[in-house]
Every structure is written in structure tokens, then in C-alpha cells.
Design a protein around this motif. Structure first.
Motif, PDB file in Angstrom:
ATOM      1  N   GLY A   1       0.779  -1.222   0.000  1.00 34.97           N
ATOM      2  CA  GLY A   1       0.000   0.000   0.000  1.00 34.97           C
ATOM      3  C   GLY A   1       0.816   1.279   0.000  1.00 34.97           C
ATOM      4  N   VAL A   2       2.156   1.180   0.112  1.00 33.27           N
ATOM      5  CA  VAL A   2       3.040   2.356   0.131  1.00 33.27           C
ATOM      6  C   VAL A   2       3.753   2.440  -1.212  1.00 33.27           C
ATOM      7  CG1 VAL A   2       4.984   3.473   1.289  1.00 33.27           C
ATOM      8  CG2 VAL A   2       3.342   2.122   2.618  1.00 33.27           C
ATOM      9  N   SER A   3       3.779   3.614  -1.815  1.00 33.68           N
ATOM     10  CA  SER A   3       4.275   3.719  -3.189  1.00 33.68           C
ATOM     11  C   SER A   3       5.800   3.753  -3.274  1.00 33.68           C
ATOM     12  CB  SER A   3       3.687   4.952  -3.880  1.00 33.68           C
ATOM     13  OG  SER A   3       4.104   6.135  -3.233  1.00 33.68           O
ATOM     14  N   LYS A   4       6.449   4.493  -2.414  1.00 30.79           N
ATOM     15  CA  LYS A   4       7.905   4.638  -2.520  1.00 30.79           C
ATOM     16  C   LYS A   4       8.613   3.510  -1.767  1.00 30.79           C
ATOM     17  CE  LYS A   4       7.801   8.520  -4.824  1.00 30.79           C
ATOM     18  NZ  LYS A   4       8.248   8.585  -6.229  1.00 30.79           N
ATOM     19  N   PRO A   5       9.784   3.081  -2.246  1.00 23.92           N
ATOM     20  CA  PRO A   5      10.530   2.058  -1.501  1.00 23.92           C
ATOM     21  C   PRO A   5      10.941   2.576  -0.125  1.00 23.92           C
ATOM     22  CG  PRO A   5      11.872   2.947  -3.292  1.00 23.92           C
ATOM     23  CD  PRO A   5      10.498   3.499  -3.474  1.00 23.92           C
ATOM     24  N   LEU A   6      10.925   1.698   0.859  1.00 21.93           N
ATOM     25  CA  LEU A   6      11.341   2.079   2.206  1.00 21.93           C
ATOM     26  C   LEU A   6      12.843   2.262   2.291  1.00 21.93           C
ATOM     27  CD1 LEU A   6       9.136  -0.345   4.350  1.00 21.93           C
ATOM     28  CD2 LEU A   6       8.557   1.894   3.397  1.00 21.93           C
ATOM     29  N   SER A   7      13.576   1.531   1.437  1.00 19.58           N
ATOM     30  CA  SER A   7      15.031   1.678   1.414  1.00 19.58           C
ATOM     31  C   SER A   7      15.567   1.293   0.051  1.00 19.58           C
ATOM     32  CB  SER A   7      15.698   0.813   2.498  1.00 19.58           C
ATOM     33  OG  SER A   7      15.506  -0.572   2.221  1.00 19.58           O
ATOM     34  N   VAL A   8      16.694   1.913  -0.300  1.00 22.30           N
ATOM     35  CA  VAL A   8      17.448   1.576  -1.511  1.00 22.30           C
ATOM     36  C   VAL A   8      18.890   1.373  -1.095  1.00 22.30           C
ATOM     37  CG1 VAL A   8      18.182   2.325  -3.809  1.00 22.30           C
ATOM     38  CG2 VAL A   8      15.917   3.000  -2.940  1.00 22.30           C
ATOM     39  N   TYR A   9      19.384   0.154  -1.312  1.00 22.78           N
ATOM     40  CA  TYR A   9      20.745  -0.198  -0.903  1.00 22.78           C
ATOM     41  C   TYR A   9      21.581  -0.456  -2.150  1.00 22.78           C
ATOM     42  CZ  TYR A   9      24.496  -3.324   0.802  1.00 22.78           C
ATOM     43  OH  TYR A   9      25.695  -3.930   1.064  1.00 22.78           O
ATOM     44  N   VAL A  10      22.794   0.065  -2.170  1.00 23.08           N
ATOM     45  CA  VAL A  10      23.703  -0.109  -3.307  1.00 23.08           C
ATOM     46  C   VAL A  10      25.030  -0.664  -2.807  1.00 23.08           C
ATOM     47  CG1 VAL A  10      24.923   1.033  -5.207  1.00 23.08           C
ATOM     48  CG2 VAL A  10      22.658   1.866  -4.506  1.00 23.08           C
ATOM     49  N   LYS A  11      25.492  -1.738  -3.430  1.00 27.35           N
ATOM     50  CA  LYS A  11      26.811  -2.289  -3.111  1.00 27.35           C
ATOM     51  C   LYS A  11      27.597  -2.463  -4.395  1.00 27.35           C
ATOM     52  CE  LYS A  11      29.240  -6.046  -0.767  1.00 27.35           C
ATOM     53  NZ  LYS A  11      29.113  -7.353  -0.082  1.00 27.35           N
ATOM     54  N   LEU A  12      28.736  -1.803  -4.477  1.00 28.35           N
ATOM     55  CA  LEU A  12      29.620  -1.897  -5.635  1.00 28.35           C
ATOM     56  C   LEU A  12      30.796  -2.804  -5.313  1.00 28.35           C
ATOM     57  CD1 LEU A  12      29.701   1.919  -6.530  1.00 28.35           C
ATOM     58  CD2 LEU A  12      28.111   0.188  -7.383  1.00 28.35           C
ATOM     59  N   SER A  13      31.631  -3.080  -6.298  1.00 33.96           N
ATOM     60  CA  SER A  13      32.849  -3.860  -6.043  1.00 33.96           C
ATOM     61  C   SER A  13      33.735  -3.103  -5.060  1.00 33.96           C
ATOM     62  CB  SER A  13      33.596  -4.135  -7.343  1.00 33.96           C
ATOM     63  OG  SER A  13      33.970  -2.925  -7.970  1.00 33.96           O
ATOM     64  N   ASP A  14      34.577  -3.817  -4.343  1.00 30.35           N
ATOM     65  CA  ASP A  14      35.378  -3.219  -3.271  1.00 30.35           C
ATOM     66  C   ASP A  14      36.181  -2.013  -3.744  1.00 30.35           C
ATOM     67  OD1 ASP A  14      34.386  -5.008  -1.480  1.00 30.35           O
ATOM     68  OD2 ASP A  14      36.118  -6.355  -1.518  1.00 30.35           O
ATOM     69  N   LYS A  15      36.722  -2.105  -4.942  1.00 26.71           N
ATOM     70  CA  LYS A  15      37.579  -1.009  -5.427  1.00 26.71           C
ATOM     71  C   LYS A  15      36.789   0.248  -5.782  1.00 26.71           C
ATOM     72  CE  LYS A  15      37.785  -2.572 -10.266  1.00 26.71           C
ATOM     73  NZ  LYS A  15      37.128  -1.421 -10.862  1.00 26.71           N
ATOM     74  N   ASP A  16      35.459   0.105  -5.877  1.00 26.74           N
ATOM     75  CA  ASP A  16      34.617   1.242  -6.251  1.00 26.74           C
ATOM     76  C   ASP A  16      33.728   1.723  -5.111  1.00 26.74           C
ATOM     77  OD1 ASP A  16      35.462   1.257  -9.035  1.00 26.74           O
ATOM     78  OD2 ASP A  16      34.316  -0.595  -9.259  1.00 26.74           O
ATOM     79  N   LYS A  17      33.992   1.255  -3.896  1.00 23.17           N
ATOM     80  CA  LYS A  17      33.130   1.589  -2.756  1.00 23.17           C
ATOM     81  C   LYS A  17      32.977   3.088  -2.538  1.00 23.17           C
ATOM     82  CE  LYS A  17      35.122  -1.071   0.337  1.00 23.17           C
ATOM     83  NZ  LYS A  17      35.411  -1.792   1.611  1.00 23.17           N
ATOM     84  N   ASP A  18      34.003   3.853  -2.859  1.00 24.35           N
ATOM     85  CA  ASP A  18      33.961   5.297  -2.622  1.00 24.35           C
ATOM     86  C   ASP A  18      32.955   6.011  -3.528  1.00 24.35           C
ATOM     87  OD1 ASP A  18      35.643   4.634  -4.796  1.00 24.35           O
ATOM     88  OD2 ASP A  18      36.577   6.611  -4.724  1.00 24.35           O
ATOM     89  N   LYS A  19      32.470   5.320  -4.560  1.00 24.28           N
ATOM     90  CA  LYS A  19      31.485   5.915  -5.474  1.00 24.28           C
ATOM     91  C   LYS A  19      30.035   5.679  -5.019  1.00 24.28           C
ATOM     92  CE  LYS A  19      34.465   4.803  -9.443  1.00 24.28           C
ATOM     93  NZ  LYS A  19      34.528   4.009 -10.704  1.00 24.28           N
ATOM     94  N   THR A  20      29.866   4.920  -3.961  1.00 24.45           N
ATOM     95  CA  THR A  20      28.527   4.453  -3.592  1.00 24.45           C
ATOM     96  C   THR A  20      27.547   5.597  -3.345  1.00 24.45           C
ATOM     97  OG1 THR A  20      29.454   2.446  -2.607  1.00 24.45           O
ATOM     98  CG2 THR A  20      27.213   3.022  -1.986  1.00 24.45           C
ATOM     99  N   GLU A  21      27.928   6.589  -2.569  1.00 24.38           N
ATOM    100  CA  GLU A  21      27.010   7.689  -2.248  1.00 24.38           C
ATOM    101  C   GLU A  21      26.624   8.479  -3.487  1.00 24.38           C
ATOM    102  OE1 GLU A  21      25.242   8.352   0.464  1.00 24.38           O
ATOM    103  OE2 GLU A  21      26.056   6.408   1.072  1.00 24.38           O
TER     104      GLU A  21
END
Length: 387
Positions: free
Chosen positions: A307-327
Motif C-alpha cells: 500500500g506504500v508507493s515509494k521504496p522504504l530503502s534503496v541499498y547499493v553495493k559496488l565492487s570493493d575497489k569502487d566503494k567510494d562511489k557508492t554515495e
């Protein structure tokens, strides 16, 4: 850097596997209703056993005559290739027990006044992409699907004689530092006619290994590590050999175990069900991120409440070498993708009769077509993630 070695295995099953027969029939029901009313609501489960098929579920949409639906079930079974004593498109008893969708569910999902369309259920959904294959899929599941898909194509053309619809495959690969290096074992189990001995079965299916997997990945594969019908003969198969149910091959449907799964099946569900549509858009976003070159792999998790339209959370996981790009990646997703049920359906054009082809050989890693099938496999948003 430590040379991290490990083995990873994925399996696939053919369109003639009993569970996949049920997925195909359930998705046929979805397509039948969406072809008449693009906003129809469908939740269809199918059971198949010896010469019997049972449909059950909830519908909100146009009236479709039961006899018409039963004929469409027969057409599905015929196309898959079943005309056997224990399961035949001609003689199977087919029952339909589809009824009106619950008004309680409808109340939460429908848009009214200032209320946007809500998710059809709570749940978590995952999308994944990686650079292991050109389709940005994990290699073991990609090759497992390809072996069976090519076998089925030739079986239907009459090229692969004596091989019946029910088949399974399994591919094990050696990884070094996260990269698939070689195939170390292959399993193919396939139903066959009575007049085919095991040597003939092996001779029939071996060529599909070399057609499906690049030569450099199997150049050191010993024959003793290729298992074809390892239990011996496989004559009784399909729903006559094992009862099938919709939604029982969710790992085969997705990433072969290389990424998490939220637990919800796809087949038999219209696109208001986020089990299906949100998993598709999560793959779409992940694939575009990897296609952009922002990361070698990407995992997306979305969470919804009924019944809720927007997702409650969005999680992103990149490869270890690209973690700094996550935000930065997360911010671009928030700014450029409407992840509400309505937004997903409009973005990917999901209110169409496009679902039967998804029922076998994976929902992901497929070719997007002009008719809207596999629209979530497009990489038309990759520029968003290129700095």
C-alpha cells in the motif's frame, strides 16, 4: 594481493522441467489478461502432475472464458513438447480455480485521490550485474542456461532427436580473485526416448557444451568431469515424473546464487506485484551502472510495504575497489529513477503481454526486444552514471 581461489556452481532447468511448465502456464495467464486489459490484476499459481494441470489464484480484469483459458494451457504444453503417455497436451485434465482479487489487497494497491498506487505486497527485491559475460551476468548461470536453451531450440526443430523436454544443467567454474577462469565440471541430465541408450544420449548433448561455452574456458576440462544422466536412464520425466509448481525455481530465474534473492517468485504475477517489477528495475539499474563502467559489479536491494508507493530503502553495493562511489551512485538513482510501482511500470513498459518468454532460461541476461520483452535488459540509462 592474495590469490583467492574458489569454485562456484549454478544450475538451470529447461522449459520442460515440471516447475517451468507451471511458470509458463502462469505467465500465459498473466499475458492473456494483460492483452485484453493492460491494468488487469493477476496472481496465478499452477500445479502440474501426471496428465493433470490445476490453475488457482486471484484476478481483477476482463472476463475470459474458462474453455478459452484451458485451450491456451494446452497450447503451452504442446509448444513445450509434451505428448507423452503420462503428460500430453491432448489428454491432460485441466482445472481452473481463478477468482476475484481480495478487496483488502485492492484497497491498498489502487490509487485514489491524492494517494499514489501502492506496492501489492511488502518484500525485498534484489538486482545484480557483473562483467563476467557480455550480458553482464554471472558466468555459471549464463552458460547453464545457454546449454539448455540451444538443446531446446534444436529439439523443437527436429535436429536433436530422441531428447525429450525435461532437462537440467549445472556448471562449476574456478574463480581466481573474483574472476571466472575455467570450467571444472558440467552436469547435464536430460529426459530421452526409450530407444536412446546412454552413449547416444551423451553423443547427442556433448556438442551443446562446445556451442555454449568459449573454448578457452573448457580446454582443460577432463571428460570424466562431464556428467550426462549420471543416474542412468531418464525416460519418465516432466510432470509425470515430478509434480511441478509455479515459483519453485527462483534461483534459476535470477543469478544462479551469485547474488541474494528476496524470496518472491516472478511468474504468474502482474507488474503491480513488486516481487516481479521491483526485481526487474533493480536489475535494470544495476546493469546500467555496470555498463557505464562505474563498477565491475553492482548489487541493488529495494524494500517495499504493501500500500506504500515509494521504496522504504534503496541499498547499493559496488565492487570493493569502487566503494567510494557508492554515495554518488545512490544520489543519481534517487534523482533519476521513480521506483514507485507506477514509476517502474511506466519506465519499463510492463503493462503488456510480454511475460511468457521469461518463464524459462532466466529473466535476466536476455536480449531486449522491440515488442517490450526484457525491457529491463536495456542499457539506455548508463550515461547517468558516467561522470
Amino acid at each position: 594481493m592474495t590469490n583467492n581461489k574458489y569454485f562456484f556452481t549454478s544450475e538451470s532447468v529447461s522449459e520442460g522441467h515440471p516447475d517451468k511448465v507451471c511458470d509458463r502456464i502462469s505467465d500465459m495467464v498473466v499475458d492473456a489478461y494483460l492483452s485484453k486489459e493492460p491494468y488487469a490484476r493477476v496472481a496465478c499459481e499452477t500445479l502440474a502432475t501426471t496428465n493433470k494441470v490445476v490453475l488457482a489464484g486471484e484476478i481483477r480484469g476482463p472476463k475470459i472464458n474458462n474453455e478459452d483459458l484451458i485451450q491456451k494451457v494446452r497450447e503451452c504444453i504442446k509448444d513445450i513438447g509434451y505428448d507423452q503417455e503420462g503428460f500430453s497436451w491432448k489428454t491432460a485434465k485441466i482445472e481452473t480455480h481463478l477468482h476475484e482479487q481480495s478487496s483488502d489487497i485492492a484497497m491498498g494497491v489502487d490509487s485514489k485521490g491524492n494517494k499514489d498506487e501502492g506496492a501489492g505486497d511488502q518484500g525485498i527485491m534484489f538486482g545484480y550485474a557483473c562483467k563476467e559475460t557480455k550480458d553482464l551476468m554471472p558466468a555459471p548461470i549464463h552458460f547453464s542456461h545457454k546449454i539448455l536453451r540451444l538443446m531446446a531450440e534444436d529439439r523443437k526443430k527436429g535436429v536433436l532427436k530422441g531428447i525429450e523436454p525435461d532437462s537440467k544443467s549445472q556448471v562449476t567454474m574456478l574463480y581466481e580473485n573474483g574472476i571466472p577462469k575455467i570450467v571444472t565440471s558440467i552436469v547435464i541430465s536430460t529426459q530421452h526416448s526409450k530407444d536412446l541408450d546412454q552413449k547416444k544420449v551423451k553423443d547427442s548433448v556433448y556438442p551443446y557444451i562446445t556451442k555454449s561455452i568459449p573454448k578457452d574456458l573448457i580446454k582443460n576440462l577432463d571428460d570424466k568431469n562431464i556428467y550426462v544422466n549420471p543416474t542412468g536412464q531418464f525416460i519418465i520425466g516432466g510432470p509425470d515424473g515430478d509434480t511441478g509448481l509455479t515459483g519453485r525455481k527462483i534461483i534459476v530465474d535470477t543469478y544462479g546464487g551469485a547474488a541474494p534473492h528476496g524470496g518472491g517468485a516472478f511468474s504468474g504475477k502482474d507488474p503491480t506485484k513488486v516481487d516481479r517489477s521491483a526485481a526487474y528495475v533493480a536489475r535494470y539499474v544495476a546493469k546500467n551502472i555496470v555498463a557505464s563502467g562505474a563498477s565491475d559489479k553492482c548489487l541493488i536491494q529495494l524494500a517495499y510495504a504493501i500500500g506504500v508507493s515509494k521504496p522504504l530503502s534503496v541499498y547499493v553495493k559496488l565492487s570493493d575497489k569502487d566503494k567510494d562511489k557508492t554515495e554518488d551512485i545512490k544520489k543519481k538513482i534517487d534523482q533519476n529513477f521513480d521506483l514507485s510501482p507506477r514509476g517502474i511500470r511506466e519506465l519499463l513498459g510492463l503493462n503488456r503481454a510480454i511475460y511468457q518468454p521469461t518463464a524459462a532460461y532466466g529473466h535476466f541476461g536476455r536480449e531486449p526486444l522491440d515488442n517490450g520483452q526484457f525491457s529491463w535488459e536495456k542499457t539506455d540509462k548508463k550515461d547517468i552514471f558516467i561522470k
